[in-house]
Design a protein around this motif. Structure first.
Motif, PDB file in Angstrom:
ATOM      1  N   ARG A   9       0.827  -1.208   0.000  1.00 10.85           N
ATOM      2  CA  ARG A   9       0.000   0.000   0.000  1.00 10.85           C
ATOM      3  C   ARG A   9       0.867   1.266   0.000  1.00 10.85           C
ATOM      4  NH1 ARG A   9      -5.307  -1.331   0.861  1.00 10.85           N
ATOM      5  NH2 ARG A   9      -5.612  -3.483   1.508  1.00 10.85           N
ATOM      6  N   ARG A  10       2.031   1.224   0.685  1.00 11.06           N
ATOM      7  CA  ARG A  10       2.925   2.392   0.694  1.00 11.06           C
ATOM      8  C   ARG A  10       3.577   2.609  -0.663  1.00 11.06           C
ATOM      9  NH1 ARG A  10       4.572   0.242   5.566  1.00 11.06           N
ATOM     10  NH2 ARG A  10       6.463  -0.577   4.614  1.00 11.06           N
ATOM     11  N   ARG A  63       1.210   3.875  -3.629  1.00 13.94           N
ATOM     12  CA  ARG A  63       0.632   5.201  -3.426  1.00 13.94           C
ATOM     13  C   ARG A  63       1.370   6.211  -4.313  1.00 13.94           C
ATOM     14  NH1 ARG A  63       1.770   6.704   2.256  1.00 13.94           N
ATOM     15  NH2 ARG A  63       0.717   4.736   2.591  1.00 13.94           N
ATOM     16  N   ARG A  73       4.394  12.038  -3.564  1.00 11.80           N
ATOM     17  CA  ARG A  73       4.103  13.451  -3.325  1.00 11.80           C
ATOM     18  C   ARG A  73       5.169  14.278  -4.038  1.00 11.80           C
ATOM     19  NH1 ARG A  73       3.172  13.334   3.124  1.00 11.80           N
ATOM     20  NH2 ARG A  73       1.329  12.034   3.105  1.00 11.80           N
TER      21      ARG A  73
END
Length: 109
Positions: free
Chosen positions: A99-100, A103, A106
């Motif tokens: 999941r990390r 993602r 950013r």
């Protein structure tokens, strides 16, 4: 933990009658998979001696998409009950890690 990257061979091995006419990404290991429509980098191996191994390979698929293929081998705790608990911990940790890493990143200004 030790990290090992297999060196690229001096000559590019090819499967008989395959892809010498195809262009390869600069990271391609030029193995038999090139003739099957995909390109694979040399694997990167992460190893904790006696405990586990993770092998990561960059892949360019025939449809143009890229992905990381990750194979792992982890020694389980001894005994059935302990091994099951260990497996649950592994699944939980891999779920969180997956999941990390999927993602979106950013952007920093």
């Amino acid at each position: 933990m030790s990290i090992r990257i297999r060196p690229r061979p001096a000559t590019s091995p090819t499967w008989p009658g395959t892809d010498d006419h195809l262009s390869h990404p600069d990271w391609c290991a030029r193995g038999h998979a090139c003739g099957l429509g995909e390109h694979r980098a040399q694997p990167v191996t992460l190893r904790v001696p006696g405990r586990g191994v993770v092998v990561l390979t960059r892949v360019l698929a025939a449809d143009g998409s890229q992905h990381a293929e990750i194979r792992t081998r982890i020694s389980l705790a001894p005994g059935d009950i302990s091994a099951r608990a260990h497996l649950m911990r592994i699944v939980t940790e891999f779920d969180a890690a997956l999941r990390r890493v999927v993602r979106p990143q950013r952007r920093t200004p």
